[in-house]
Design an enzyme around this catalytic site. Structure first.
Site, PDB file in Angstrom:
ATOM      1  N   GLU A  94      -3.293 -13.721   1.742  1.00  0.00           N
ATOM      2  CA  GLU A  94      -3.563 -12.819   2.853  1.00  0.00           C
ATOM      3  C   GLU A  94      -5.017 -12.901   3.286  1.00  0.00           C
ATOM      4  OE1 GLU A  94      -3.639  -8.424   2.274  1.00  0.00           O
ATOM      5  OE2 GLU A  94      -1.946  -8.471   3.641  1.00  0.00           O
TER       6      GLU A  94
ATOM      7  N   GLU B 260     -15.985  -2.557   1.541  1.00  0.00           N
ATOM      8  CA  GLU B 260     -16.562  -2.312   0.206  1.00  0.00           C
ATOM      9  C   GLU B 260     -15.926  -3.218  -0.838  1.00  0.00           C
ATOM     10  OE1 GLU B 260     -15.590   0.098   2.302  1.00  0.00           O
ATOM     11  OE2 GLU B 260     -17.595   0.780   2.840  1.00  0.00           O
TER      12      GLU B 260
ATOM     13  N   SER C  33       0.820  -1.222   0.000  1.00  0.00           N
ATOM     14  CA  SER C  33       0.000   0.000   0.000  1.00  0.00           C
ATOM     15  C   SER C  33       0.847   1.263   0.000  1.00  0.00           C
ATOM     16  CB  SER C  33      -0.898   0.031   1.242  1.00  0.00           C
ATOM     17  OG  SER C  33      -1.657  -1.128   1.334  1.00  0.00           O
TER      18      SER C  33
ATOM     19  N   SER D 189       2.768  -3.295   8.026  1.00  0.00           N
ATOM     20  CA  SER D 189       2.783  -3.980   9.326  1.00  0.00           C
ATOM     21  C   SER D 189       4.160  -4.580   9.583  1.00  0.00           C
ATOM     22  CB  SER D 189       1.749  -5.110   9.360  1.00  0.00           C
ATOM     23  OG  SER D 189       0.476  -4.629   9.041  1.00  0.00           O
TER      24      SER D 189
END
Ligand code: FAD
Length: 408
Positions: free
Chosen positions: A249, A378, A134, A166
């Protein structure tokens, strides 16, 4: 669909159970979590020691082939081990991305040299990995990412910024997705790399969270040089490599949502008083607990469906998106009910209220993050709409345009 163990799975379950009984402490209730009172360095040391012990017993990489340092078992055996281990207090959190996301991607796409070099130390817990995907402008749609990978002889020069990474502050290695071609459409010009987190030019800045934890980081990459031998998968095929990463994931995250929060809510409702009577007698509280139970039972059934597929050598289907969608919301509404049960005192920190409040409070605070991590609500709904229900796909007008034109 058969949810029961095959005779081989039942034997393996008994073997694993005996080993766990001899090597770990059984969890007494959901509020038992390994590591209360440990700081991050102590937790990491305990996690590494536990992973090394698992590796020595052959349980660190059950489904990986023996040639890769695994046990050579089936994915179903891996699931059986995970189910049994979840009943014990073990420090496994730091390996979620490492062994759940990054290392399966290296195992799938790595060259023989990369597998030889990276798999065994990760299985033993010597190395922990993070996933640098990301960015500030790319999350749900990673096709928008702008971290630049420029070829320079036998090396790549990487510049850009990652966010929400993370474990980057303690990881030794990461998988990193960058744009190597700006003239191809957004999903076509990406390449995946393996990066040593100690490489000059990498600046990791931890993000302080509302839960008082430091779980993830901003990672700045300033002219970071990566040899081409660290490329993971073919040049320009990073999208394909990443999709296999995300599949891993989502199932790994989905597995986390089959807990028993409702049982804990019953305990709290029995112990709390509302209007002079036990809260468990109140109709609103009872409806909330029933709701938590129904959601968790539904989640449990979908997880079992995924495990049944794995057991037959198939991949879990897109319906696994519902596990994360419903599970993360159930944690949020269940956590909120627990805090309400405490009345005005529900807002007091768990360390003052008592250990039984620790988990519901943590869930309430961290559930919004869980509803985002690994694909937002979403995005899960889009997956269910398009791939499970067969509804018309979302309009995607930018798919075939050169990326350069999208950003200028
Ligand atoms: C606890 C946690 C851990 C994380 N760990 C990592 C990690 O280790 N490595 C890593 O790379 N990333 C990590 N992330 C980042 C995570 O993957 C992204 O936050 C997530 O994919 C959403 O991206 P975004 O934050 O950019 O939001 P955006 O994609 O900008 O979304 C913003 C809003 O728009 C909605 N939206 C976006 N697209 C659509 C669409 N097509 N249809 C309908 N609605 C849409 C979203 O649902 C959301 O509500 C982590 C995040 C969290 C919360």
């Amino acid at each position: 669909m058969d949810f029961n163990d095959t005779p081989q799975e039942a034997d393996f379950r008994a073997e694993v159970r005996r080993w766990l009984e001899a090597n770990a402490t059984e969890r007494r209730s959901r509020e038992d979590k390994f590591g209360a009172g440990l700081n991050e360095a102590e937790y990491l040391a305990a996690a590494r020691a536990w992973q090394a012990r698992k590796a020595a017993a052959g349980y660190a990489a059950i489904a990986a082939p023996k040639a890769m340092g695994g046990l050579g078992g089936t994915p179903a055996m891996q699931v059986v081990y995970g189910q049994e281990e979840a009943k014990f207090l073990v420090p496994d959190r730091v390996f979620e991305i490492s062994l759940g996301t990054a290392i399966p991607t290296v195992a799938m796409w790595g060259t023989p040299e990369q597998k030889e070099k990276y798999l065994a130390p990760a299985f033993r817990g010597d190395h922990i990995w993070c996933a640098l995907l990301s960015e500030p402008s790319a999350g749900s749609d990673l096709g928008n990412l702008r971290t630049r990978a420029t070829r320079d002889g036998d090396e790549w020069v990487i510049s850009g910024q990652k966010v929400w990474t993370s474990g980057a502050h303690f990881a030794q290695f990461g998988i990193l997705l960058a744009r190597s071609d700006w003239d191809s459409p957004k999903s076509k010009g990406l390449t995946m790399f393996i990066v040593d987190m100690k490489t000059p030019g990498i600046d990791v800045r931890p993000i302080h969270q509302a839960s008082d934890e430091y779980h993830f980081n901003e990672v700045f990459l300033n002219d970071v040089r990566i040899p081409d031998s660290q490329r993971l998968g073919p040049e320009g095929q990073g999208w394909k490599v990443m999709l296999s990463t995300l599949m891993q994931e989502r199932f790994a995250l989905g597995n986390n949502f089959s807990g028993d929060l409702y049982a804990q809510l019953i305990g709290l409702a029995q112990a709390s008083q509302w209007n002079g009577a036990p809260a468990v007698e109140n109709a609103t509280v009872r409806a909330g607990i029933a709701d938590a139970y129904i959601r968790q039972f539904g989640v449990e059934l979908i997880v079992r469906r995924g495990m049944s597929a794995i057991s037959k050598g198939e991949n879990p289907g897109p319906e696994m998106a519902a596990v994360k969608l419903v599970g993360a919301r159930a944690f949020q509404t269940g956590g909120a009910l627990a805090i309400e049960l405490g009345g005005a005192e529900g807002l007091i920190a768990a360390q003052d209220l008592g250990a039984e409040w620790r988990l519901p409070q943590l869930l309430w605070i961290s559930a919004p993050g869980a509803r985002i991590a690994g694909g937002t609500d979403e995005i899960q709904k889009n997956t269910i709409a398009e791939q499970v229900l067969g509804l018309p796909a979302e309009a995607r007008t930018d798919r075939d345009m050169p990326f350069r034109e999208l950003v200028h």
